[in-house]
Write an enzyme that holds these catalytic residues in place. Structure first.
Site, PDB file in Angstrom:
ATOM      1  N   SER A  64     -41.895 -63.839  -4.694  1.00  0.00           N
ATOM      2  CA  SER A  64     -42.595 -63.503  -3.442  1.00  0.00           C
ATOM      3  C   SER A  64     -42.411 -62.061  -2.987  1.00  0.00           C
ATOM      4  CB  SER A  64     -42.153 -64.440  -2.326  1.00  0.00           C
ATOM      5  OG  SER A  64     -42.776 -65.686  -2.516  1.00  0.00           O
ATOM      6  N   LYS A  67     -45.463 -60.117  -2.751  1.00  0.00           N
ATOM      7  CA  LYS A  67     -46.474 -60.266  -1.693  1.00  0.00           C
ATOM      8  C   LYS A  67     -46.731 -58.978  -0.899  1.00  0.00           C
ATOM      9  CE  LYS A  67     -45.725 -65.253  -1.311  1.00  0.00           C
ATOM     10  NZ  LYS A  67     -44.922 -66.289  -0.647  1.00  0.00           N
ATOM     11  N   TYR A 195     -52.195 -64.501  -8.918  1.00  0.00           N
ATOM     12  CA  TYR A 195     -50.989 -64.703  -8.098  1.00  0.00           C
ATOM     13  C   TYR A 195     -49.790 -65.125  -8.960  1.00  0.00           C
ATOM     14  CZ  TYR A 195     -47.753 -66.906  -4.832  1.00  0.00           C
ATOM     15  OH  TYR A 195     -46.620 -67.278  -4.154  1.00  0.00           O
ATOM     16  N   TYR A 247     -39.581 -65.386   6.445  1.00  0.00           N
ATOM     17  CA  TYR A 247     -40.060 -66.732   6.789  1.00  0.00           C
ATOM     18  C   TYR A 247     -39.576 -67.199   8.152  1.00  0.00           C
ATOM     19  CZ  TYR A 247     -40.944 -66.450   1.832  1.00  0.00           C
ATOM     20  OH  TYR A 247     -41.342 -66.031   0.600  1.00  0.00           O
ATOM     21  N   VAL A 265     -38.024 -66.406  -4.658  1.00  0.00           N
ATOM     22  CA  VAL A 265     -37.234 -67.527  -5.167  1.00  0.00           C
ATOM     23  C   VAL A 265     -36.570 -67.208  -6.516  1.00  0.00           C
ATOM     24  CG1 VAL A 265     -38.448 -69.352  -3.914  1.00  0.00           C
ATOM     25  CG2 VAL A 265     -39.277 -68.667  -6.172  1.00  0.00           C
TER      26      VAL A 265
HETATM   27  N1  GLN Z   1     -44.199 -68.110  -7.205  1.00  0.00           N
HETATM   28  C1  GLN Z   1     -43.531 -68.730  -6.128  1.00  0.00           C
HETATM   29  C2  GLN Z   1     -44.420 -69.772  -5.478  1.00  0.00           C
HETATM   30  O1  GLN Z   1     -45.553 -69.507  -5.252  1.00  0.00           O
HETATM   31  C3  GLN Z   1     -43.143 -67.667  -5.117  1.00  0.00           C
HETATM   32  C4  GLN Z   1     -42.432 -68.256  -3.941  1.00  0.00           C
HETATM   33  C5  GLN Z   1     -41.352 -67.401  -3.374  1.00  0.00           C
HETATM   34  O2  GLN Z   1     -40.778 -66.544  -4.028  1.00  0.00           O
HETATM   35  N2  GLN Z   1     -40.987 -67.665  -2.137  1.00  0.00           N
HETATM   36  O3  GLN Z   1     -44.015 -70.852  -5.195  1.00  0.00           O
END
Ligand code: GLN
Length: 484
Positions: A64, A67, A195, A247, A265
């Site tokens: 993420s 993003k 993505y 978050y 993650v």
């Molecule tokens: N690729 C992961 C997902 O879409 C990214 C989520 C994350 O890092 N919070 O679930």
């Protein structure tokens, strides 16, 4: 010589590594194949110098943390008005994979999956059938952009990519839900594919720190000198990282850490001190929100121990070395004997003055002390003139005084010219602060004594002290001052 900053970073890692709570993400099966104990920390400062500790060279998937970068790329392409029409900027207060949209059916922000998948979709052509080669070439541009921020070419982790694509039911649900609202212009499968690929790019904490420093620098990569995004885009990205990056805990994060940040993650966290530096941390055990446990703790320590909260003081954000020179311009003191004066005339270049200006916080002290360290063979006495410094914060004071002790231990001498007593004021104001005591004690504790030797009220006093030191070095303590 390793700098004191390395010592601070190692110390903070030592403290945080005691915590092995949390669990490696396994909802994407391939993510579970990492060493749970991996732990890296990097910091890239404004001129591109990177401090690296622990597993700073180990690669992991960006997840993420991609993003904010894709958001930056879409903003650069379409401009804020068009992007705002499709993606909100309000914190959602919900989990990253929540199926969350506002009243206009816009994803609430670009840091949750819904907003990130939307951002990826906006990079693709607005047609319902997108050729695989088109997705490839858009991905190529995306990699180019990310790599520009990192200052290094980033590669895809094919295994993680495949694993994400195979197990992405929830993300597929998000993309198709957005599509059912009629807000996706392109092929939802292609947007998802893009993505998944962006999430599967491999980075190190060094990379994250440089990406952070690039955003901190208004889009200019300090290592390559390339402008990767505009100042406006960087400002926007920092804003959403501040309000939505961590978050559901955004309020607590801003209050206690105060660094715009984004977690992934894969175990990474990117944190930015605007105008000053970028931080990358990696430790794959996650809390229930999907944030790295040690990563969060490390950021908390960096913020508190090094005074990196973005609202720390009101200040000129960067101390600058206003000037540095040897003392050739100054007359040799009158009170020495002729022999002493003639020796002093030949050794004016062994005393260097460093004039600092601004407010002395971690970043400024880091830059200044690194300069003094680089020059360490050029002088016997270094005089740090802080008469133009407004405020000295505790970590900066510790850094200056610790460096001074380093010089003393090497048989050199560090002096400070402090006419307004800002060092003393700092000691008084922060008497009870905890400033990384374990690293600096016991030598630097000497530095907390406001009656410290070699802190002078005027440059003239410092010069006399410096000359006395040179003479003592030359003639020894018993022979130097008797006029023989
Ligand atoms: N690729 C992961 C997902 O879409 C990214 C989520 C994350 O890092 N919070 O679930």
């Amino acid at each position: 010589m390793t700098t004191h900053v390395d010592g601070y970073l190692r110390h903070i890692m030592g403290v945080c590594s005691a915590d092995s709570s949390g669990a490696v993400a396994d909802y994407i099966p391939e993510l579970a194949c990492v060493d749970p104990d991996g732990y890296g920390l990097s910091m890239c400062v404004h001129d591109g110098n990177v401090y690296s500790q622990g597993d700073s060279g180990v690669t992991f998937t960006i997840q993420s943390i991609s993003k904010p970068l894709t958001y930056a790329l879409v903003l650069s392409r379409l401009g804020p008005a068009q992007v705002d029409a499709r993606i909100g900027v309000e914190p959602s207060g919900e989990a990253f994979n929540e199926i969350s949209v506002d009243a206009e059916r816009r994803p609430r922000n670009p840091m949750i999956n819904a907003g990130a998948i939307m951002a990826a979709s906006l990079l693709l052509p607005p047609v319902r059938e997108v050729a695989a080669s088109t997705v490839d070439s858009v991905f190529g541009e995306l990699v180019e952009f990310y790599s520009g921020c990192a200052g290094r070419y980033l590669e895809l982790d094919e295994d993680v990519y495949r694993s994400e694509a195979q197990t992405g039911a929830r993300n597929r649900a998000i993309a198709y839900m957005l599509d059912s609202f009629g807000v996706v212009d392109t092929d939802p499968e292609s947007a998802l594919d893009l993505y998944y690929r962006q999430c599967s790019l491999r980075v190190t904490t060094d990379d994250l720190s440089v990406i952070g420093a690039t955003i901190a620098n208004g889009g200019l990569n300090p290592r390559t000198g390339r402008q990767i995004m505009t100042q406006e885009v960087a400002q926007r990205v920092l804003s959403v990282m501040t309000t939505c990056g961590m978050y559901d805990g955004a309020g607590d994060w801003v209050t206690s850490v105060g660094l715009p940040a984004k977690s992934g993650v894969g175990g990474g966290i990117l944190a930015v001190l605007p105008g000053q530096l970028g931080i990358g941390v990696y430790s794959p055990r996650l809390d229930r929100h999907g944030n790295s446990v040690r990563g969060i703790d490390t950021c908390r320590h960096l913020s508190t121990d090094l005074g990196l909260h973005m609202f720390n003081l009101t200040r000129e954000s960067r101390v600058t070395i206003r000037a540095t020179y040897d003392i050739g311009e100054f007359e040799v003191g009158e009170d020495w004997t002729e022999r002493e004066r003639s020796y002093l005339r030949t050794s004016r270049d062994r005393v260097r003055v460093y004039e600092l200006q601004g407010d002395l916080t971690f970043s400024g002290a880091e830059a200044a002390m690194r300069r003094l360290e680089d020059d360490i063979d050029r002088y016997d006495v270094a005089i740090v003139d802080i008469s133009r410094i407004g405020i000295v914060d505790p970590v900066a004071r510790t850094m200056v005084l610790t460096f001074k002790h380093t010089l003393d231990d090497r048989g050199q001498r560090g002096m400070v010219v402090d006419p307004d007593g800002v060092m003393r004021a700092s000691v008084d104001r922060h008497r009870n602060d905890r400033v990384i005591p374990d690293i600096v004690a016991p030598e630097a504790l000497r530095g907390f004594d406001p009656t410290l030797p070699h802190v002078h009220a005027t440059m003239a006093e410092a010069l006399t002290d410096a000359e006395a030191f040179l003479l003592k070095q030359r003639y020894g303590p018993d022979d130097g001052f008797d006029g023989v």
